[in-house]
Write a protein that holds these residues in place. Structure first.
Motif, short mmCIF file in Angstrom:
data_model
loop_
_atom_site.label_atom_id
_atom_site.label_comp_id
_atom_site.label_asym_id
_atom_site.label_seq_id
_atom_site.Cartn_x
_atom_site.Cartn_y
_atom_site.Cartn_z
N MET A 1 1.05 -1.19 -0.21
CA MET A 1 0.49 -0.16 0.06
C MET A 1 0.76 1.12 -0.42
SD MET A 1 -3.36 0.39 -0.12
CE MET A 1 -4.42 1.83 0.59
N GLU A 2 2.17 1.22 1.19
CA GLU A 2 2.75 1.81 0.60
C GLU A 2 3.74 2.44 -0.59
OE1 GLU A 2 5.64 1.86 3.99
OE2 GLU A 2 4.01 1.65 5.50
N GLY A 3 4.14 1.54 -0.89
CA GLY A 3 4.75 1.19 -2.56
C GLY A 3 3.74 2.10 -3.95
N VAL A 4 2.17 1.91 -3.54
CA VAL A 4 1.39 2.89 -3.67
C VAL A 4 0.81 3.97 -4.29
CG1 VAL A 4 -0.86 2.74 -4.68
CG2 VAL A 4 0.05 0.60 -4.56
N SER A 5 1.57 4.50 -2.42
CA SER A 5 1.20 5.75 -2.19
C SER A 5 2.50 6.64 -3.20
CB SER A 5 0.62 5.49 -0.67
OG SER A 5 0.51 7.02 -0.22
N ALA A 6 3.24 6.21 -2.72
CA ALA A 6 4.84 6.47 -2.72
C ALA A 6 4.21 6.66 -4.61
CB ALA A 6 5.66 5.55 -2.62
N ALA A 7 4.21 5.69 -5.45
CA ALA A 7 4.18 6.14 -6.66
C ALA A 7 2.77 6.85 -6.94
CB ALA A 7 3.67 4.30 -7.54
N THR A 8 1.90 6.97 -6.03
CA THR A 8 1.33 8.72 -6.93
C THR A 8 1.65 9.60 -6.31
OG1 THR A 8 -0.56 6.55 -6.20
CG2 THR A 8 -1.23 9.10 -5.78
N ALA A 9 2.20 9.89 -5.32
CA ALA A 9 3.19 10.98 -4.83
C ALA A 9 4.30 10.92 -5.89
CB ALA A 9 3.51 11.03 -3.62
N ARG A 10 4.63 11.07 -6.74
CA ARG A 10 5.32 10.70 -6.97
C ARG A 10 4.83 11.08 -8.62
NH1 ARG A 10 7.52 8.16 -11.84
NH2 ARG A 10 10.24 8.39 -12.87
N ALA A 127 -6.06 12.86 -14.74
CA ALA A 127 -5.56 12.27 -13.48
C ALA A 127 -5.82 12.39 -11.49
CB ALA A 127 -4.12 12.68 -13.49
N SER A 128 -6.37 13.94 -11.99
CA SER A 128 -7.51 14.27 -10.31
C SER A 128 -7.81 13.37 -10.05
CB SER A 128 -8.02 15.56 -10.67
OG SER A 128 -8.62 15.82 -9.49
N PRO A 129 -8.68 11.90 -10.00
CA PRO A 129 -9.00 11.22 -9.17
C PRO A 129 -8.41 10.42 -8.59
CG PRO A 129 -10.02 10.72 -11.28
CD PRO A 129 -9.14 12.13 -10.83
N HIS A 130 -7.49 10.02 -9.37
CA HIS A 130 -5.59 8.96 -8.78
C HIS A 130 -5.18 9.35 -7.91
CE1 HIS A 130 -7.33 5.93 -12.42
NE2 HIS A 130 -7.74 7.24 -13.10
N ILE A 131 -4.50 10.58 -8.40
CA ILE A 131 -3.34 11.11 -7.85
C ILE A 131 -4.02 11.93 -6.15
CG2 ILE A 131 -1.90 11.11 -9.33
CD1 ILE A 131 -2.46 14.42 -9.43
N LYS A 132 -6.04 12.39 -6.56
CA LYS A 132 -6.29 12.67 -5.03
C LYS A 132 -5.53 13.78 -5.13
CE LYS A 132 -7.12 8.54 -4.01
NZ LYS A 132 -8.32 8.04 -4.81
N GLN A 133 -5.95 15.00 -6.10
CA GLN A 133 -5.43 16.20 -6.12
C GLN A 133 -6.61 16.51 -6.75
OE1 GLN A 133 -3.64 18.32 -4.36
NE2 GLN A 133 -2.87 17.06 -3.42
N PRO A 134 -7.12 17.52 -6.50
CA PRO A 134 -8.13 18.90 -7.47
C PRO A 134 -7.49 19.82 -9.03
CG PRO A 134 -8.09 19.83 -5.34
CD PRO A 134 -7.50 18.66 -5.95
N TYR A 135 -8.15 19.98 -9.86
CA TYR A 135 -7.49 20.79 -10.74
C TYR A 135 -7.07 21.41 -10.97
CZ TYR A 135 -7.52 23.52 -15.38
OH TYR A 135 -6.47 24.65 -15.63
N ALA A 136 -7.35 22.55 -9.86
CA ALA A 136 -6.85 23.50 -9.55
C ALA A 136 -5.30 23.98 -9.16
CB ALA A 136 -7.64 24.84 -8.67
N LEU A 137 -5.49 22.91 -7.74
CA LEU A 137 -4.39 22.69 -7.27
C LEU A 137 -3.11 22.08 -7.37
CD1 LEU A 137 -5.65 21.25 -3.81
CD2 LEU A 137 -5.04 23.67 -4.47
#
Length: 386
Positions: A1-10, A127-137
């Protein structure tokens, strides 16, 4: 899970870096290319032709690239192809000196450059729903890139000379290309693309009316964008001061984009667009009555509550009226209106108006157009409520 989280953050950071990089090139085009053409001896009307050549070809480019992206279900590969095309065009621009040679090269350059922003917007939205970040940010990093580049590239060009503008542009394109290779691709719905459905959609009266009003605001916005640097230059401003004005505009939109990303969904789109359009009118009216180039640095701060609110809200409205399977094509249509038609009209009509009547009437006309669009937005909202 941590690996997925790190990949998403990257991947989120790759997207931020890429957005920063493409707006670095955008800062050069908006802030310094008009000054570069001025230094090559071209007059205001010729600069208007050059400025309108990009939007003219962007109409075809955005349609083709948006359709290709939707059909082949890839945005990243299309972006990489377009960046290579920009690199070739910029290299050809270096030795070019005659006006018509420059026009021809800029046609190809803009063919590859103008679809970049709508395709990037599509990529961020998907990408927004995958990286958990709204468009504006994510889009904020484009503003930061534009702001930092407009100022610091101005310092560099002041030191080495305006003639190095294209060489600096080549460097920014290469940097963007390297980041693009490290990004992930994001795709929309798996439903089959049906262009007949898309064309039926964009013929709906509500969609046509919305894009028509956007066009009116866009013409005013592009008039200011194309001739602000020229106006400042004629008042004695240095490249650095022009860069500072554009830096102020991008810097000012960062907190607004952040707030729109956090809280914008709480407010209705059309009243927000009315508010932004009225402030656009105020901004351009002030530009028409400024007598010192330093005044433009202050009025550019209104970019925050004009472009910052208008663009993010308009994209939100487009996302509501255009389904996911047409997302890239819908964004391309928005770009055709915002950049293409508006750019052609503002470049040709604006260039003539500026040369014949001066900056005062030029900016007053832009203000009148923005005010008209604002009244149409609020009228549309009131009719919809009834």
């Amino acid at each position: 899970m941590e690996g997925v989280s790190a990949a998403t953050a990257r991947q989120a950071w790759m997207l931020r870096m890429y957005t920063f990089a493409i707006y670095t090139t955008q800062a050069l085009l908006v802030s310094y290319f008009p000054l570069y053409f001025l230094s090559k001896g071209f007059n205001e009307q010729q600069i208007g032709v050059l400025y309108s050549s990009g939007p003219l070809i962007s109409i075809l480019a955005n349609l083709l690239m948006g359709a290709a992206s939707d059909k082949y279900r890839t945005i990243r590969k299309v972006l990489i192809l377009l960046l290579f095309g920009q690199l070739v065009a910029a290299a050809c621009l270096l030795p070019a000196s005659s006006f018509w040679a420059v026009v021809t090269i800029m046609f190809f350059f803009y063919f590859c450059q103008t679809p970049m922003v709508p395709l990037t917007d599509s990529l961020i939205v998907l990408a927004s729903p995958h990286i958990k970040q709204p468009y504006a940010l994510i889009r904020i990093f484009g503003s930061i890139g534009f702001c930092v580049s407009a100022y610091f590239l101005g310092l560099i060009l002041k030191a080495v000379g305006t003639q190095w503008t294209v060489a600096v542009c080549i460097a920014t394109i290469i940097a963007t290309l390297l980041i693009a290779f490290l990004m992930r691709d994001y795709q929309g719905t798996m439903r089959k693309m049906d262009f007949s459905g898309f064309f039926r959609l964009v013929r709906k009266p509500d969609v046509v009316l919305f894009f028509s009003i956007v066009l009116i605001v866009s013409i005013a916005h592009r008039m200011n964008e194309g001739f602000l640097g020229v106006t400042m230059n004629k008042m004695g401003a240095s490249d650095t001061l022009v860069g500072a004005a554009w830096s102020m505009s991008s810097l000012s939109e960062i907190p607004i984009l952040y707030l729109m990303g956090k809280y914008g969904h709480r407010y209705k789109e059309l009243p927000l667009l009315f508010f932004a359009s009225v402030l656009y009118a105020l901004r351009f009216w002030l530009n028409g009555h400024i007598t010192t180039p330093y005044g433009f640095v202050l009025t550019q701060l209104l970019h925050s509550v004009t472009f910052g609110i208008f663009f993010s809200t308009a994209l939100r409205y487009v996302a509501q009226i255009i389904p996911d399977e047409y997302r890239s094509s819908g964004m391309a249509l928005f770009a055709i209106v915002w950049t293409g038609f508006a750019g052609v009209i503002s470049g040709l009509f604006g260039g003539y108006l500026y040369q014949q009547y001066g900056s005062g009437l030029f900016f007053d006309v832009a203000a009148a157009l923005a005010l008209l669009a604002g009244l149409m937005f609020i009228g549309k909202h009131m009719l919809a409520r009834r």
